[in-house]
Write an enzyme that holds these catalytic residues in place. Structure first.
Site, mmCIF file in Angstrom:
data_model
loop_
_atom_site.group_PDB
_atom_site.id
_atom_site.type_symbol
_atom_site.label_atom_id
_atom_site.label_comp_id
_atom_site.label_asym_id
_atom_site.label_seq_id
_atom_site.Cartn_x
_atom_site.Cartn_y
_atom_site.Cartn_z
ATOM 1 N N ARG A 97 -2.560 5.197 11.959
ATOM 2 C CA ARG A 97 -3.964 5.520 11.869
ATOM 3 C C ARG A 97 -4.520 5.893 13.206
ATOM 4 O O ARG A 97 -5.463 6.666 13.426
ATOM 5 C CB ARG A 97 -4.905 4.186 11.162
ATOM 6 N N ASP B 88 -8.021 13.919 -2.180
ATOM 7 C CA ASP B 88 -6.393 14.401 -2.982
ATOM 8 C C ASP B 88 -6.833 14.780 -4.495
ATOM 9 O O ASP B 88 -7.276 15.907 -5.021
ATOM 10 C CB ASP B 88 -5.785 13.154 -2.674
ATOM 11 N N VAL C 87 -0.126 13.757 4.830
ATOM 12 C CA VAL C 87 -0.419 13.663 6.509
ATOM 13 C C VAL C 87 -1.006 12.299 6.841
ATOM 14 O O VAL C 87 -1.298 11.560 6.159
ATOM 15 C CB VAL C 87 -1.598 14.621 6.390
HETATM 16 P P1 IMP Z 1 -7.380 10.404 -4.412
HETATM 17 O O1 IMP Z 1 -8.069 9.184 -5.083
HETATM 18 O O2 IMP Z 1 -6.194 10.965 -5.078
HETATM 19 O O3 IMP Z 1 -8.464 11.644 -3.939
HETATM 20 O O4 IMP Z 1 -7.052 9.848 -3.054
HETATM 21 C C1 IMP Z 1 -7.477 9.485 -1.900
HETATM 22 C C2 IMP Z 1 -6.951 8.366 -1.189
HETATM 23 O O5 IMP Z 1 -5.571 8.511 -1.039
HETATM 24 C C3 IMP Z 1 -7.463 8.730 0.103
HETATM 25 O O6 IMP Z 1 -8.700 8.009 0.609
HETATM 26 C C4 IMP Z 1 -6.132 8.169 1.216
HETATM 27 O O7 IMP Z 1 -6.436 6.864 1.414
HETATM 28 C C5 IMP Z 1 -5.088 8.211 0.299
HETATM 29 N N1 IMP Z 1 -4.466 9.748 0.389
HETATM 30 C C6 IMP Z 1 -4.421 10.725 -0.160
HETATM 31 N N2 IMP Z 1 -3.520 11.813 0.340
HETATM 32 C C7 IMP Z 1 -3.236 11.082 1.565
HETATM 33 C C8 IMP Z 1 -2.526 11.780 2.518
HETATM 34 O O8 IMP Z 1 -1.819 13.072 2.710
HETATM 35 N N3 IMP Z 1 -2.056 10.834 3.737
HETATM 36 C C9 IMP Z 1 -2.523 9.705 3.690
HETATM 37 N N4 IMP Z 1 -3.376 8.979 2.712
HETATM 38 C C10 IMP Z 1 -3.511 9.830 1.725
#
Ligand code: IMP
Ligand code: MG
Length: 180
Positions: free
Chosen positions: A166, A104, A154
């Site tokens: 999940r 993300d 999502v």
């Molecule tokens: P990042 O550190 O912002 O890249 O976020 C990564 C973590 O956020 C992932 O490992 C997920 O656990 C959670 N995450 C980010 N987007 C989503 C989503 O759309 N649905 C569920 N979990 C998400």
């Protein structure tokens, strides 16, 4: 559970097909180095993906699991990544493949990669099932990627909302009224 979904983004058959392809891509890419591969998966989001993916990796490997959590301050854009568990597999001199559910903002992958590099792996690659390209930093490219998706929240196939959904086999969007 089905009635909670507004839209299916990636149906289960498509996920299975792509995971099988990714398994072949990863196997081909490591070649003879596969003997020294350690998979490190980030819990809990990647468990379903991991369980399916490893069955398409026909080589002897070690598997490590880690738990991390991020706390985002109200006023800061980023967040601090905390390791809630330590790895019990030795990474030094090994080819490490980091497995996560979704890229993300990229903060999690970046923080975990920095931490894993301290163990002096022979190489470090990343494998993520989903990416939100509109948000993911351009300089952070997963070595293996399942799907690019729209910038929507999502759930399913390992991804959760409030630790639920999940176990749903498809990846989809929840009905907006379910987000309190
Ligand atoms: P990042 O550190 O912002 O890249 O976020 C990564 C973590 O956020 C992932 O490992 C997920 O656990 C959670 N995450 C980010 N987007 C989503 C989503 O759309 N649905 C569920 N979990 C998400
Ligand atoms: Mg996660």
């Amino acid at each position: 559970m089905e009635q909670d979904f507004a839209r299916i983004l990636i149906p289960r058959e498509r996920i299975q097909q792509r995971v099988a392809e990714m398994g072949r891509e990863i196997t081909r890419s490591y070649g003879d180095d596969s003997r020294e591969v350690v998979l490190v998966a980030i819990l809990a989001g990647s468990v379903i993906f991991l369980a399916d993916l490893v069955r398409y990796l026909p080589f002897k490997m070690k598997l490590g699991l880690i738990t991390v959590s991020r706390y985002r301050g109200a006023t800061t854009a980023g967040g601090e990544t905390l390791f809630k568990s330590t790895l019990d597999v030795d990474l030094s001199g090994r080819h490490v493949l980091l497995i996560d559910d979704i890229l993300d903002s990229g903060g999690t992958i970046r923080a975990v990669s920095d931490e894993l590099m301290k163990h002096h792996p022979a190489s470090l690659k990343s494998c993520v099932l989903l990416r939100k390209p509109s948000k993911a930093p351009k300089d952070l490219r997963p070595d293996f990627l399942g799907f690019d998706i729209d910038d929507v929240f999502v759930v399913g196939y390992g991804l959760d909302y409030n630790s639920q959904y999940r176990n749903w086999p498809d990846i989809g969007e929840l009905r907006p009224e379910l987000y309190a």
